[in-house]
Enzyme design. Structure first.
Site, PDB file in Angstrom:
ATOM      1  N   ARG A 275      34.763 -46.959  64.054  1.00 55.14           N
ATOM      2  CA  ARG A 275      34.421 -48.029  64.995  1.00 55.14           C
ATOM      3  C   ARG A 275      34.901 -49.386  64.494  1.00 55.14           C
ATOM      4  O   ARG A 275      34.784 -50.400  65.184  1.00 55.14           O
ATOM      5  CB  ARG A 275      32.903 -48.095  65.230  1.00 55.14           C
ATOM      6  CG  ARG A 275      32.297 -46.860  65.827  1.00 55.14           C
ATOM      7  CD  ARG A 275      30.773 -46.954  65.876  1.00 55.14           C
ATOM      8  NE  ARG A 275      30.293 -47.808  66.945  1.00 55.14           N
ATOM      9  CZ  ARG A 275      29.734 -47.342  68.074  1.00 55.14           C
ATOM     10  NH1 ARG A 275      29.636 -46.032  68.255  1.00 55.14           N
ATOM     11  NH2 ARG A 275      29.301 -48.168  69.003  1.00 55.14           N
TER      12      ARG A 275
ATOM     13  N   TYR B  37      36.985 -52.040  66.323  1.00 57.67           N
ATOM     14  CA  TYR B  37      36.269 -52.851  67.315  1.00 57.67           C
ATOM     15  C   TYR B  37      35.272 -53.788  66.629  1.00 57.67           C
ATOM     16  O   TYR B  37      35.338 -55.005  66.803  1.00 57.67           O
ATOM     17  CB  TYR B  37      35.540 -51.919  68.284  1.00 57.67           C
ATOM     18  CG  TYR B  37      34.856 -52.601  69.441  1.00 57.67           C
ATOM     19  CD1 TYR B  37      33.482 -52.852  69.414  1.00 57.67           C
ATOM     20  CD2 TYR B  37      35.561 -52.975  70.567  1.00 57.67           C
ATOM     21  CE1 TYR B  37      32.840 -53.459  70.475  1.00 57.67           C
ATOM     22  CE2 TYR B  37      34.926 -53.593  71.650  1.00 57.67           C
ATOM     23  CZ  TYR B  37      33.561 -53.822  71.585  1.00 57.67           C
ATOM     24  OH  TYR B  37      32.926 -54.429  72.653  1.00 57.67           O
ATOM     25  N   ASP B  38      34.405 -53.220  65.803  1.00 53.09           N
ATOM     26  CA  ASP B  38      33.357 -54.030  65.168  1.00 53.09           C
ATOM     27  C   ASP B  38      33.955 -55.129  64.294  1.00 53.09           C
ATOM     28  O   ASP B  38      33.629 -56.308  64.425  1.00 53.09           O
ATOM     29  CB  ASP B  38      32.446 -53.137  64.296  1.00 53.09           C
ATOM     30  CG  ASP B  38      31.785 -52.014  65.089  1.00 53.09           C
ATOM     31  OD1 ASP B  38      32.050 -51.917  66.311  1.00 53.09           O
ATOM     32  OD2 ASP B  38      31.035 -51.234  64.490  1.00 53.09           O
TER      33      ASP B  38
ATOM     34  N   LYS C 135      36.236 -57.659  66.319  1.00 51.61           N
ATOM     35  CA  LYS C 135      35.486 -58.728  66.987  1.00 51.61           C
ATOM     36  C   LYS C 135      34.968 -59.749  65.981  1.00 51.61           C
ATOM     37  O   LYS C 135      34.906 -60.947  66.251  1.00 51.61           O
ATOM     38  CB  LYS C 135      34.303 -58.140  67.766  1.00 51.61           C
ATOM     39  CG  LYS C 135      34.708 -57.341  68.995  1.00 51.61           C
ATOM     40  CD  LYS C 135      35.185 -58.232  70.126  1.00 51.61           C
ATOM     41  CE  LYS C 135      35.339 -57.449  71.423  1.00 51.61           C
ATOM     42  NZ  LYS C 135      35.830 -58.245  72.549  1.00 51.61           N
TER      43      LYS C 135
ATOM     44  N   ASN D  24      27.894 -42.357  81.950  1.00 50.69           N
ATOM     45  CA  ASN D  24      27.879 -40.899  81.749  1.00 50.69           C
ATOM     46  C   ASN D  24      26.680 -40.255  82.425  1.00 50.69           C
ATOM     47  O   ASN D  24      26.808 -39.300  83.187  1.00 50.69           O
ATOM     48  CB  ASN D  24      27.820 -40.584  80.244  1.00 50.69           C
ATOM     49  CG  ASN D  24      29.200 -40.306  79.680  1.00 50.69           C
ATOM     50  OD1 ASN D  24      30.224 -40.553  80.333  1.00 50.69           O
ATOM     51  ND2 ASN D  24      29.242 -39.814  78.464  1.00 50.69           N
TER      52      ASN D  24
ATOM     53  N   GLN E  81      23.162 -37.706  73.010  1.00 48.16           N
ATOM     54  CA  GLN E  81      23.759 -37.534  71.686  1.00 48.16           C
ATOM     55  C   GLN E  81      22.682 -37.699  70.621  1.00 48.16           C
ATOM     56  O   GLN E  81      21.850 -38.607  70.705  1.00 48.16           O
ATOM     57  CB  GLN E  81      24.911 -38.533  71.491  1.00 48.16           C
ATOM     58  CG  GLN E  81      26.101 -38.233  72.395  1.00 48.16           C
ATOM     59  CD  GLN E  81      27.212 -39.259  72.317  1.00 48.16           C
ATOM     60  OE1 GLN E  81      27.191 -40.162  71.497  1.00 48.16           O
ATOM     61  NE2 GLN E  81      28.191 -39.135  73.222  1.00 48.16           N
TER      62      GLN E  81
ATOM     63  N   GLY F 251      18.856 -38.941  69.694  1.00 45.76           N
ATOM     64  CA  GLY F 251      18.217 -39.210  70.977  1.00 45.76           C
ATOM     65  C   GLY F 251      17.136 -40.271  70.857  1.00 45.76           C
ATOM     66  O   GLY F 251      16.692 -40.839  71.841  1.00 45.76           O
TER      67      GLY F 251
ATOM     68  N   PRO G 160      25.202 -46.882  65.830  1.00 43.71           N
ATOM     69  CA  PRO G 160      24.025 -47.676  65.460  1.00 43.71           C
ATOM     70  C   PRO G 160      22.726 -47.020  65.926  1.00 43.71           C
ATOM     71  O   PRO G 160      22.675 -46.505  67.044  1.00 43.71           O
ATOM     72  CB  PRO G 160      24.248 -49.010  66.176  1.00 43.71           C
ATOM     73  CG  PRO G 160      25.726 -49.106  66.378  1.00 43.71           C
ATOM     74  CD  PRO G 160      26.179 -47.680  66.603  1.00 43.71           C
ATOM     75  N   ARG G 161      21.700 -47.050  65.062  1.00 46.02           N
ATOM     76  CA  ARG G 161      20.448 -46.350  65.386  1.00 46.02           C
ATOM     77  C   ARG G 161      19.528 -47.208  66.247  1.00 46.02           C
ATOM     78  O   ARG G 161      18.642 -46.709  66.908  1.00 46.02           O
ATOM     79  CB  ARG G 161      19.726 -45.983  64.074  1.00 46.02           C
ATOM     80  CG  ARG G 161      20.304 -44.724  63.422  1.00 46.02           C
ATOM     81  CD  ARG G 161      19.982 -44.668  61.953  1.00 46.02           C
ATOM     82  NE  ARG G 161      20.535 -45.842  61.239  1.00 46.02           N
ATOM     83  CZ  ARG G 161      20.420 -45.980  59.906  1.00 46.02           C
ATOM     84  NH1 ARG G 161      19.755 -45.093  59.210  1.00 46.02           N
ATOM     85  NH2 ARG G 161      20.954 -47.027  59.302  1.00 46.02           N
TER      86      ARG G 161
END
Ligand SMILES: NC(=O)c1ccc[n+]([C@@H]2O[C@H](COP(=O)([O-])OP(=O)(O)OC[C@H]3O[C@@H](n4cnc5c(N)ncnc54)[C@H](O)[C@@H]3O)[C@@H](O)[C@H]2O)c1
Ligand SMILES: O=C(O)[C@H]1O[C@H](OP(=O)(O)OP(=O)(O)OC[C@H]2O[C@@H](n3ccc(=O)[nH]c3=O)[C@H](O)[C@@H]2O)[C@H](O)[C@@H](O)[C@@H]1O
Length: 343
Positions: A170, A173-174, A177, A218, A232, A235, A300-301
């Protein structure tokens, strides 16, 4: 002069715009460039800005994830222009404002070509800052809550420096940015460019790509197709979802305000992915199944914006709750998928 306490002594004043803007009889329009304006958030931003007769809007987009279809009602309008352009190449247009949104937002799309994603975030932002310097434009960057990574501070305030993997799938992107934000502040301190930085949290609404891979699109597409909702693992991870009209309102307030940011713009309503699946199931089809599937690395959680700054500095807070927004998105997806509501 915008301020956020970060300015070094002796910062140059912002470059002066076209002499036209200082003319006594100010007749010319506010000329606004939106990079990525053919995308989900960008096309809603176009709709809102075009409502103001004083605005001329130019969209530059490479259609990697966006589409002309999102802008079809404006094509041919005298105050609207659409350019097929990739921001990794320089662009020279005389404008007063730049909303720099060009970057794929869905993890599936930004991971698809990671090198291109980081080029878009670094070289693309460099090109847009170069344009802002050249023409004296104020520039807003749509940064992201992903700059906080897998946050150890919850909810996230703008002072939190984040917990980001610099070499993960990721990171294009992370970290892309994060570099974009660095470039914005360097041009601000070194050249006096007027900057605005929004840290956008998960946004949803009509015109999201139906097979975009993001969780809200989705779940709604799966429910309408009668397919199991793919939660995913584990959950229990959380997100906070902002409806697109609230997001657009926040971006315009930030651009037209006098604070550089960064400012979190998002809805502090926090849900687990299982709770989101159960809400979509209840709203669209109680018979649909929910299944647990594996997740992707570095997901990320937890994520929840602290929006104190947006409230105090922009006078902004979200108005549309998840339960109000989801049916609006369902209606859009039903129309586009040709799936009528069951009697
Ligand atoms: N939607 C969200 O939840 C969310 C959250 C945080 C940040 N953001 C940021 O907001 C912005 C818009 O997001 P979105 O949800 O509308 O995504 P989107 O993918 O629908 O829109 C991005 C647009 O940028 C265009 N684009 C991509 N790369 C380009 C390039 N190199 N040159 C020119 N155009 C290019 C795409 O074609 C598309 O039209 C992005 O910068 C994204 O990172 C979005
Ligand atoms: O708000 C943000 O700042 C970020 O939010 C999203 O990133 P992410 O939250 O990872 O987006 P999703 O792909 O929608 O995933 C959200 C959560 O839902 C889960 N998920 C996703 C898809 C799915 O089918 N099922 C599912 O449970 C994911 O594992 C994740 O935990 C956007 O994709 C980023 O562009 C944006 O910068």
């Amino acid at each position: 002069m915008a301020s956020n306490g970060n300015l070094q002594v002796g910062t140059k004043p912002p470059p002066s715009p076209s002499p036209l803007r200082n003319s006594k009889f100010f007749q010319s329009n506010m000329r606004i460039l939106i990079t990525g304006g053919a995308g989900f958030i960008g096309s809603h931003l176009v709709d809102r800005l075009m409502e103001n007769e004083k605005n001329e809007v130019i969209v530059a987009d490479n259609y990697f994830t966006g589409s002309k279809d999102n802008l079809k009602k404006w094509i041919g309008h005298p105050r609207f222009e659409l350019i097929r352009h990739d921001v990794t190449e320089p662009l020279l247009v005389e404008v007063d404002r730049i909303y720099h949104l060009a970057c794929p937002a869905s993890p599936i799309f930004y991971k698809y070509n990671a090198v291109k994603t980081i080029k878009t975030n670094v070289i693309g932002t460099l090109n847009m800052l170069g344009l802002a310097k050249r023409v004296g434009a104020r520039i807003l960057l749509t940064s992201t809550s992903e700059v906080y990574g897998d946050p150890l501070v919850h909810p996230q305030t703008e002072e939190y420096w984040g917990n980001v993997n610099p070499i993960g799938v990721r990171s294009c992107y992370d970290e892309g940015k994060r570099v974009a934000e660095t470039l914005m502040f360097d041009y601000h301190r070194q050249h006096g460019i007027e900057i605005r930085i929004a840290r956008i949290f998960n946004t949803y609404g009509p015109r999201m790509n139906i097979d975009d891979g993001r969780v809200v699109s989705n779940f709604i597409a799966q429910a309408l197709r009668g397919e199991p909702l793919t939660v995913q693992a584990p959950g229990t991870q959380t997100r906070s979802f902002c409806y697109v009209s609230d997001m657009v309102d926040g971006l315009i307030r930030l651009m037209e305000g006098d604070n550089t940011g960064p400012i979190n713009i998002g809805n502090p309503g926090e849900f687990t992915m299982m709770e989101l699946a159960e809400t979509v199931k209840e709203l669209i089809d109680p018979a649909v199944k929910i299944e647990s599937v594996e997740n992707t690395p570095d997901d990320p959680r937890q994520r929840k914006p602290d929006i104190t700054k947006a409230k105090e500095l922009l006078g902004w807070e979200p108005k549309v709750s998840l339960r109000e927004g989801l049916p609006l998105m369902e209606e859009d997806f039903r129309l586009r998928l040709g799936v009528a509501k069951k009697k």
